[in-house]
Write a protein that holds these residues in place. Structure first.
Motif, PDB file in Angstrom:
ATOM      1  N   SER A  33       0.824  -1.179   0.007  1.00  0.00           N
ATOM      2  CA  SER A  33       0.039  -0.164   0.091  1.00  0.00           C
ATOM      3  C   SER A  33       0.825   1.204  -0.023  1.00  0.00           C
ATOM      4  CB  SER A  33      -0.791   0.063   1.295  1.00  0.00           C
ATOM      5  OG  SER A  33      -0.207   0.161   2.414  1.00  0.00           O
ATOM      6  N   SER A  83      -2.625   5.854  -7.222  1.00  0.00           N
ATOM      7  CA  SER A  83      -1.475   6.518  -7.574  1.00  0.00           C
ATOM      8  C   SER A  83      -0.303   5.234  -7.842  1.00  0.00           C
ATOM      9  CB  SER A  83      -1.077   7.583  -6.671  1.00  0.00           C
ATOM     10  OG  SER A  83      -1.198   6.975  -5.417  1.00  0.00           O
ATOM     11  N   SER A 139      -5.670  -1.932   5.242  1.00  0.00           N
ATOM     12  CA  SER A 139      -7.235  -1.456   5.559  1.00  0.00           C
ATOM     13  C   SER A 139      -8.144  -1.404   4.375  1.00  0.00           C
ATOM     14  CB  SER A 139      -7.406   0.131   6.346  1.00  0.00           C
ATOM     15  OG  SER A 139      -6.876   0.743   5.412  1.00  0.00           O
ATOM     16  N   GLN A 196      -8.365   3.987  -2.354  1.00  0.00           N
ATOM     17  CA  GLN A 196      -7.264   4.464  -3.282  1.00  0.00           C
ATOM     18  C   GLN A 196      -6.775   3.053  -3.304  1.00  0.00           C
ATOM     19  OE1 GLN A 196      -7.744   6.227  -0.633  1.00  0.00           O
ATOM     20  NE2 GLN A 196      -8.212   8.379  -1.397  1.00  0.00           N
TER      21      GLN A 196
END
Ligand SMILES: Cc1cc2nc3c(=O)[nH]c(=O)nc-3n(C[C@H](O)[C@H](O)[C@H](O)COP(=O)(O)OP(=O)(O)OC[C@H]3O[C@@H](n4cnc5c(N)ncnc54)[C@H](O)[C@@H]3O)c2cc1C
Length: 323
Positions: A236, A254, A269, A273
Motif C-alpha cells: 500500500s 497512484s 485496511s 485508493q
C-alpha cells in the motif's frame, strides 16, 4: 447489424496482455449485440501478430500496414485508423487503455468528431460503459449518442484476458495513404522500463503488505510468504512513501493496477485508493486484525487475526505442503 472492432497492440514482440483484455471486452460487447468482434493490428510488419490474433474467436483480423507505421507516431496511427474506420463505419471500437492509446486515440476520435470513453471497467446493458469517478468512489455509466463509431478504452485488469475466445479468423490487409510530411514528429527509441522494473500487472500471485507490518524490519515475514507462494511482493502507499519498498511495488490509484489470480492483502485496511488498484483480482484474501476493516468487503477469504502470528504460520504450512 452492429459491428465491433478491437485494436490490438504489440509489446516486446507479442500482443500485449491488456490487448487480450480489450479483445475479451470486445467479445462481450459483440455478444450483447448478437455479433462477433473483429480486430486489427497496426504497423509495418504485423503478419505474425495477425496470425496469433486469428486464433482468438474473432470474425475478421485486419493488418493496417504502411512503411510509415513502422515506428509509432500519433499522426501516423490516427491518420491510418481514421481512413480505416471511415471505410469500415464500425459502431464500436475498443482499445486497451495504454500510454500509446492515450496519446493517439483522442486525436483519432476528434478527427471523426466523436468522443473517447476512456478507462472503461465494465460493460452493461444498453450497452452502457462504466468508468470510475472521484478516485473510484463513484461509477458513471456512459451511453454513446449520435452517429458514428463509439470509441472506448478498457482499464487494465477490468476484463479477463483468458476469457478471449478461440477460433479462426480470415486475415486481410488494409493499406492507408500516408505521406511523410503528414507525420509531424520524429520517433526516437521506444521507452523501455529499467530491467528491475516490476510488472505487477502481469503477476499471477501477489502478496501485498500494508501499514499493519509496523516497521521495515518486519517485512521479511511477508517476503518469506511471497517466496513460498512464488508471488510478487506489493504494498500500500504508506509502505512506499516510507521508502520501505520501491514505488514500483505500490498498488492503487497512484500506483499500479493489478489483476492477479490471487491477491493476498496483509495488514492493509482497504482504503478506496488501494481498492481501485486491486479489486479486479480473481481471488482476494485479506489478513487483518480488525474485523471491520473495509478490505473484508472485497475479500473472498478473510482471516481476522494478528499478521505476526498468521503470516509465519501460513508460510510454514505452504513450505511443508511443498515437501
Ligand atoms: C490522492 C491519494 C492517492 C492515494 N493513492 C494510494 C495508492 O495508490 N495506494 C494506496 O495503497 N493508498 C493510496 N492512498 C492512501 C490511502 O488513502 C490509504 O491511506 C492507504 O491505502 C492506507 O494504507 P494501509 O492500508 O497500509 O494503512 P492503514 O489504513 O493504516 O491500515 C493498516 C491496517 O493494518 C491492520 N493491522 C494493524 N496491525 C495489524 C496486525 N498486527 N495484524 C493484522 N492487521 C493489522 C489495521 O487493522 C489496519 O486495517 C492515496 C491517498 C490519496 C489521498
Amino acid at each position: 447489424m452492429s459491428s465491433v472492432w478491437v485494436v490490438l497492440e504489440e509489446r516486446g514482440g507479442r500482443i500485449s496482455r491488456i490487448s487480450w483484455e480489450a479483445a475479451a471486452a470486445g467479445q462481450q460487447l459483440a455478444s450483447q449485440l448478437n455479433t462477433k468482434a473483429n480486430a486489427l493490428l497496426i504497423g509495418s510488419q504485423t503478419e505474425s501478430f495477425a496470425a496469433e490474433a486469428a486464433n482468438k474467436g474473432l470474425a475478421k483480423v485486419v493488418r493496417v500496414e504502411h512503411p510509415l507505421l513502422d515506428q509509432y507516431t500519433a499522426d501516423g496511427f490516427s491518420l491510418a485508423l481514421e481512413q480505416f474506420f471511415r471505410a469500415e463505419s464500425p459502431d464500436y471500437v475498443v482499445f486497451p487503455h495504454t500510454y500509446q492509446v492515450r496519446d493517439y486515440a483522442p486525436a483519432l476520435a476528434a478527427r471523426l468528431n466523436r468522443v473517447l470513453i476512456s478507462d472503461v471497467t465494465a460493460i452493461g446493458e444498453g450497452p452502457a460503459f462504466t468508468r470510475q469517478l472521484m478516485q473510484g468512489r463513484l461509477n458513471g455509466n456512459y451511453r454513446p449518442s449520435g452517429t458514428g463509431p463509439c470509441f472506448l478504452s478498457v482499464q487494465s485488469g477490468a476484463f479477463r484476458a483468458e476469457t478471449a475466445e478461440a477460433g479462426s479468423a480470415e486475415v486481410t490487409t488494409f493499406t492507408p495513404e500516408i505521406a511523410p510530411e503528414q507525420i509531424r514528429t520524429k520517433p526516437s527509441e521506444p521507452f523501455r522500463g529499467s530491467a528491475q522494473t516490476v510488472d505487477l500487472g502481469s503477476a499471477q500471485f501477489i502478496v501485498a503488505v500494508g501499514r499493519g507490518i509496523k516497521e521495515a524490519d518486519n517485512l521479511s515475514i511477508v517476503q518469506d510468504l511471497a517466496a513460498a507462494l512464488g508471488a510478487e511482493l506489493a504494498a500500500s502507499r504508506p509502505i512506499c512513501d516510507n521508502g520501505w519498498l520501491p514505488l514500483e511495488r505500490q498498488v492503487g490509484s497512484s500506483g499500479q493496477t493489478v489483476a492477479p489470480k490471487v491477491y493476498l492483502a496483509v495488514g492493509i485496511s482497504g482504503a478506496i485508493q488501494h481498492l481501485v488498484g486491486m479489486k479486479g483480482s480473481q481471488c482476494i484474501v485479506a489478513i487483518n486484525k480488525d474485523p471491520e476493516a473495509p478490505i473484508f468487503e472485497v475479500a473472498d477469504y478473510g482471516i481476522v487475526g494478528d499478521l505476526f502470528e498468521v503470516v509465519p504460520a501460513l508460510t510454514e504450512a505452504l513450505k511443508s505442503a511443498k515437501q
